[in-house]
Design a protein around this motif. Structure first.
Motif, short mmCIF file in Angstrom:
data_model
loop_
_atom_site.label_atom_id
_atom_site.label_comp_id
_atom_site.label_asym_id
_atom_site.label_seq_id
_atom_site.Cartn_x
_atom_site.Cartn_y
_atom_site.Cartn_z
N ALA A 51 0.82 -1.22 0.00
CA ALA A 51 0.00 0.00 0.00
C ALA A 51 0.85 1.27 0.00
O ALA A 51 0.51 2.23 -0.70
N ASP A 52 1.96 1.29 0.74
CA ASP A 52 2.78 2.50 0.77
C ASP A 52 3.45 2.75 -0.59
O ASP A 52 3.61 3.90 -1.00
N GLU A 53 3.79 1.69 -1.31
CA GLU A 53 4.36 1.85 -2.64
C GLU A 53 3.32 2.36 -3.63
O GLU A 53 3.60 3.23 -4.45
N ILE A 54 2.12 1.83 -3.53
CA ILE A 54 1.03 2.31 -4.39
C ILE A 54 0.80 3.80 -4.12
O ILE A 54 0.66 4.59 -5.06
N GLY A 55 0.77 4.18 -2.86
CA GLY A 55 0.58 5.59 -2.50
C GLY A 55 1.68 6.47 -3.05
O GLY A 55 1.41 7.55 -3.59
N ALA A 56 2.92 6.03 -2.93
CA ALA A 56 4.05 6.82 -3.45
C ALA A 56 3.95 6.98 -4.96
O ALA A 56 4.21 8.06 -5.50
N ARG A 57 3.58 5.92 -5.65
CA ARG A 57 3.45 6.00 -7.10
C ARG A 57 2.28 6.91 -7.51
O ARG A 57 2.38 7.65 -8.49
N LEU A 58 1.20 6.85 -6.76
CA LEU A 58 0.06 7.72 -7.05
C LEU A 58 0.43 9.19 -6.84
O LEU A 58 0.01 10.07 -7.62
N ILE A 59 1.20 9.47 -5.81
CA ILE A 59 1.65 10.85 -5.56
C ILE A 59 2.55 11.31 -6.70
O ILE A 59 2.39 12.43 -7.20
N ALA A 60 3.50 10.48 -7.12
CA ALA A 60 4.39 10.84 -8.22
C ALA A 60 3.59 11.12 -9.49
O ALA A 60 3.83 12.10 -10.21
N ALA A 61 2.59 10.27 -9.76
CA ALA A 61 1.76 10.45 -10.95
C ALA A 61 0.92 11.73 -10.85
O ALA A 61 0.75 12.45 -11.84
N ALA A 62 0.42 12.03 -9.67
CA ALA A 62 -0.38 13.24 -9.48
C ALA A 62 0.46 14.50 -9.68
O ALA A 62 0.02 15.46 -10.32
N VAL A 63 1.68 14.49 -9.15
CA VAL A 63 2.57 15.64 -9.35
C VAL A 63 2.90 15.80 -10.83
O VAL A 63 2.87 16.90 -11.37
N ALA A 64 3.20 14.67 -11.49
CA ALA A 64 3.50 14.72 -12.93
C ALA A 64 2.30 15.24 -13.71
O ALA A 64 2.45 16.03 -14.64
N PHE A 65 1.09 14.79 -13.33
CA PHE A 65 -0.10 15.25 -14.04
C PHE A 65 -0.28 16.76 -13.88
O PHE A 65 -0.61 17.45 -14.84
N ALA A 66 -0.05 17.28 -12.68
CA ALA A 66 -0.17 18.73 -12.46
C ALA A 66 0.83 19.49 -13.31
O ALA A 66 0.47 20.49 -13.95
N ILE A 67 2.06 19.03 -13.35
CA ILE A 67 3.08 19.69 -14.16
C ILE A 67 2.73 19.60 -15.64
O ILE A 67 2.80 20.60 -16.38
N CYS A 68 2.34 18.41 -16.08
CA CYS A 68 1.98 18.22 -17.49
C CYS A 68 0.75 19.03 -17.88
O CYS A 68 0.66 19.53 -19.00
#
Length: 159
Positions: A51-68
């Motif tokens: 679960a913590d890895e899924i959360g970390a990946r979701l956060i990375a994807a969310a940050v990337a989505f905001a930048i993109c």
């Protein structure tokens, strides 16, 4: 967590990455079907991750989505690129995110050089591949797809 468990989702995602490269080169578009396929694959394969890895990946994807999204707003990035890049980050283990970003930068550089050389040799207004037509932008799918594949192959070699 086992490296094998972390790599399985990316292995399953590899065909989508290859289709991302081909589609963007051919049509200068990354299909929403590929983005949805990536999300579906993560939904299916992501359950193997803690679960913590899924959360970390979701956060990375969310940050990337905001930048993109901001880059898309200012027309510095296409819509498909802005959607696919965050999806790719769902498949990159959080502990290797900085390594992946270096691979992405190298893939971007190599892609730009490769496209410049290809256009010099093959550019034509009637080219079937839209990326080879005069005035076509850089098909970012080259960097997005190839960086994921290169990262995967490097990881497999190092396992």
């Amino acid at each position: 967590m086992s490296d094998v468990v972390q790599i399985v989702p990316l292995v399953l995602f590899a065909p989508v990455l290859a289709l991302t490269i081909a589609g963007d080169l051919r049509w200068m578009r990354i299909s929403n079907r590929l983005v949805i396929a990536g999300l579906a694959l993560f939904g299916v394969a992501g359950w193997m991750l803690p679960a913590d890895e899924i959360g970390a990946r979701l956060i990375a994807a969310a940050v990337a989505f905001a930048i993109c999204f901001v880059m898309f707003h200012f027309r510095a990035l296409g819509g498909g690129d802005a959607k696919m890049m965050p999806v790719v980050l769902l498949f990159v283990p959080s502990e290797f995110l900085s390594h992946y970003l270096l691979v992405f930068a190298a893939a971007m550089t190599a892609g730009m050089i490769g496209m410049a050389l290809s256009r010099r040799a093959f550019q034509s207004p009637e080219a079937a591949w839209i990326s080879m037509r005069p005035g076509a932008g850089f098909p970012m799918g080259i960097a997005i797809g190839s960086s994921g594949l290169i990262f995967l192959f490097a990881w497999l070699i190092l396992l």
